[in-house]
Scaffold this motif. Structure first.
Motif, PDB file in Angstrom:
ATOM      1  N   TYR A 123     -37.528 -56.211  -6.293  1.00  0.00           N
ATOM      2  CA  TYR A 123     -37.913 -56.284  -7.704  1.00  0.00           C
ATOM      3  C   TYR A 123     -36.780 -56.928  -8.505  1.00  0.00           C
ATOM      4  O   TYR A 123     -35.607 -56.710  -8.220  1.00  0.00           O
ATOM      5  CB  TYR A 123     -38.136 -54.887  -8.282  1.00  0.00           C
ATOM      6  N   TYR A 179     -35.540 -56.997 -12.606  1.00  0.00           N
ATOM      7  CA  TYR A 179     -35.685 -56.449 -13.949  1.00  0.00           C
ATOM      8  C   TYR A 179     -34.629 -57.110 -14.847  1.00  0.00           C
ATOM      9  O   TYR A 179     -33.636 -57.647 -14.381  1.00  0.00           O
ATOM     10  CB  TYR A 179     -35.445 -54.932 -13.967  1.00  0.00           C
ATOM     11  N   GLN A 206     -32.282 -56.251 -18.353  1.00  0.00           N
ATOM     12  CA  GLN A 206     -31.835 -55.199 -19.258  1.00  0.00           C
ATOM     13  C   GLN A 206     -31.122 -55.830 -20.438  1.00  0.00           C
ATOM     14  O   GLN A 206     -30.089 -56.485 -20.288  1.00  0.00           O
ATOM     15  CB  GLN A 206     -30.903 -54.221 -18.540  1.00  0.00           C
ATOM     16  N   GLN A 232     -34.540 -54.909 -25.825  1.00  0.00           N
ATOM     17  CA  GLN A 232     -35.778 -54.673 -25.068  1.00  0.00           C
ATOM     18  C   GLN A 232     -35.634 -53.625 -23.981  1.00  0.00           C
ATOM     19  O   GLN A 232     -36.603 -53.314 -23.299  1.00  0.00           O
ATOM     20  CB  GLN A 232     -36.257 -55.994 -24.442  1.00  0.00           C
ATOM     21  N   LEU A 292     -34.992 -51.955 -20.398  1.00  0.00           N
ATOM     22  CA  LEU A 292     -35.198 -52.414 -19.028  1.00  0.00           C
ATOM     23  C   LEU A 292     -36.622 -52.911 -18.867  1.00  0.00           C
ATOM     24  O   LEU A 292     -37.584 -52.157 -19.027  1.00  0.00           O
ATOM     25  CB  LEU A 292     -34.961 -51.262 -18.046  1.00  0.00           C
ATOM     26  N   PHE A 324     -39.477 -55.105 -16.454  1.00  0.00           N
ATOM     27  CA  PHE A 324     -39.872 -55.665 -15.172  1.00  0.00           C
ATOM     28  C   PHE A 324     -40.080 -57.169 -15.299  1.00  0.00           C
ATOM     29  O   PHE A 324     -40.634 -57.657 -16.283  1.00  0.00           O
ATOM     30  CB  PHE A 324     -41.169 -54.998 -14.726  1.00  0.00           C
ATOM     31  N   TYR A 336     -42.012 -58.923  -8.672  1.00  0.00           N
ATOM     32  CA  TYR A 336     -42.011 -57.993  -7.534  1.00  0.00           C
ATOM     33  C   TYR A 336     -42.499 -58.729  -6.287  1.00  0.00           C
ATOM     34  O   TYR A 336     -43.549 -59.390  -6.330  1.00  0.00           O
ATOM     35  CB  TYR A 336     -42.913 -56.809  -7.879  1.00  0.00           C
ATOM     36  N   SER A 354     -46.146 -60.869 -13.165  1.00  0.00           N
ATOM     37  CA  SER A 354     -46.704 -60.546 -14.481  1.00  0.00           C
ATOM     38  C   SER A 354     -45.649 -60.291 -15.555  1.00  0.00           C
ATOM     39  O   SER A 354     -45.955 -60.347 -16.741  1.00  0.00           O
ATOM     40  CB  SER A 354     -47.627 -59.327 -14.373  1.00  0.00           C
ATOM     41  N   LEU A 362     -31.134 -57.338 -13.217  1.00  0.00           N
ATOM     42  CA  LEU A 362     -30.985 -56.332 -12.165  1.00  0.00           C
ATOM     43  C   LEU A 362     -31.993 -56.573 -11.049  1.00  0.00           C
ATOM     44  O   LEU A 362     -33.154 -56.885 -11.306  1.00  0.00           O
ATOM     45  CB  LEU A 362     -31.214 -54.937 -12.737  1.00  0.00           C
ATOM     46  N   PHE A 368     -32.379 -42.857 -18.024  1.00  0.00           N
ATOM     47  CA  PHE A 368     -33.662 -43.521 -18.259  1.00  0.00           C
ATOM     48  C   PHE A 368     -34.765 -42.773 -17.529  1.00  0.00           C
ATOM     49  O   PHE A 368     -34.644 -42.486 -16.335  1.00  0.00           O
ATOM     50  CB  PHE A 368     -33.644 -44.953 -17.722  1.00  0.00           C
ATOM     51  N   LYS A 372     -44.388 -52.033 -10.563  1.00  0.00           N
ATOM     52  CA  LYS A 372     -43.259 -52.096 -11.474  1.00  0.00           C
ATOM     53  C   LYS A 372     -43.029 -50.744 -12.141  1.00  0.00           C
ATOM     54  O   LYS A 372     -43.960 -50.002 -12.435  1.00  0.00           O
ATOM     55  CB  LYS A 372     -43.544 -53.126 -12.550  1.00  0.00           C
ATOM     56  N   LEU A 373     -41.750 -50.469 -12.383  1.00  0.00           N
ATOM     57  CA  LEU A 373     -41.371 -49.314 -13.176  1.00  0.00           C
ATOM     58  C   LEU A 373     -41.421 -49.700 -14.653  1.00  0.00           C
ATOM     59  O   LEU A 373     -40.940 -50.760 -15.038  1.00  0.00           O
ATOM     60  CB  LEU A 373     -39.960 -48.860 -12.814  1.00  0.00           C
ATOM     61  N   PHE A 389     -39.906 -48.433 -18.069  1.00  0.00           N
ATOM     62  CA  PHE A 389     -38.782 -47.577 -18.443  1.00  0.00           C
ATOM     63  C   PHE A 389     -38.862 -47.117 -19.897  1.00  0.00           C
ATOM     64  O   PHE A 389     -39.351 -47.847 -20.775  1.00  0.00           O
ATOM     65  CB  PHE A 389     -37.466 -48.331 -18.267  1.00  0.00           C
ATOM     66  N   GLN A 398     -36.524 -46.037 -23.305  1.00  0.00           N
ATOM     67  CA  GLN A 398     -35.463 -46.801 -23.945  1.00  0.00           C
ATOM     68  C   GLN A 398     -34.062 -46.289 -23.618  1.00  0.00           C
ATOM     69  O   GLN A 398     -33.080 -46.930 -23.972  1.00  0.00           O
ATOM     70  CB  GLN A 398     -35.662 -46.817 -25.459  1.00  0.00           C
TER      71      GLN A 398
END
Lengths: 113, 113
Positions: free
Chosen positions: A33, A35, A37, A41, A43, A45, A48, A58, A91, B89, B100-101, B103, B105
């Motif tokens: 995955y 991500y 950070q 905004q 974290l 996605f 994947y 997406s 990440l 988080f 997807k995770l 998250f 804030q």
């Protein structure tokens, strides 16, 4: 190493340049995955990969962002024509399979001047 | 409907006290709820996770409480220590974590000695 490895750890580049960020997942992990950070905004996605399946793209914010995963292992996230709003920590995470916990690398801090 | 709302944004607790962080979600399709701990300059590290078939899960000083009807879950850190000072988080995902995770804030926790 035992963990997810990302390189470079820091990247500073000028607006309009292309950048490539690399992720080496934990050996044997089939899911990978990306991500992002950022302060505003949190974290988010991005994309994947699971085995040989088509990636879930997406979360990619624009067509300037793309990613690939070669040989089911290393992944590269590419950002073309970088903009200042792309500044963030990117990440990467991997998991043994699609239902196992995700383990994160320490990220690449990208700064666009 | 994809959001996970986390509170408080920051929390100060005295050493030995109980730290409590709360999260709420809207999407009833979420079925995996992990908590991550992040130190400055490092990637998020999985602390503990729960699925909606149980109301509580405890690992050492860390406990997740889950209220399915209220669509809320919380992290309790017992006997909080200065080494617990970090950003926490909550997250959620569908399909048993296979996607997807999403998250929250984040909560910046400070434990005063």
């Amino acid at each position: 190493g035992a963990g997810v490895s990302q390189s470079p750890s820091n990247k500073v580049t000028e607006k309009g340049k292309d950048v490539e960020l690399r992720c080496d997942p934990i050996s044997g992990h089939t899911a990978l995955y990306w991500y992002r950070q950022s302060l505003g905004q949190g974290l988010e996605f991005l994309i994947y990969f699971q085995g040989n399946s088509a990636p879930d793209k997406s979360g990619l914010p624009s067509d300037r962002f793309s990613a690939e995963r070669t040989g089911g292992s290393v992944s590269t996230l590419t950002i073309q024509r970088t903009q200042q709003e792309d500044s963030a920590v990117y990440l990467c995470a991997s998991s043994l399979d699609q239902i196992q916990p995700q383990h994160f690398g320490d990220g690449t801090r990208l700064s666009i001047l | 409907q994809q959001q996970v709302k986390q509170s408080p944004q920051s929390l100060i607790v005295q050493k030995g006290g109980i730290s409590i962080i709360n999260c709420a979600y809207e999407n009833t399709a979420f079925d995996y709820f992990p908590w991550y701990q992040q130190f400055p300059g490092k990637g998020p590290a999985l602390l503990i996770a729960i699925r909606p078939d149980v109301s509580e899960k405890k690992e050492g000083r860390f406990t997740i409480s889950f209220n399915k009807s209220a669509k809320q879950f919380s992290l309790h850190i017992m006997d909080s220590q200065p080494g617990d000072s970090a950003t926490y988080f909550c997250a959620a995902s569908m399909n048993r974590g296979a996607q997807k995770l999403v998250f929250g804030q984040g909560t910046r926790l400070t434990i005063n000695p």
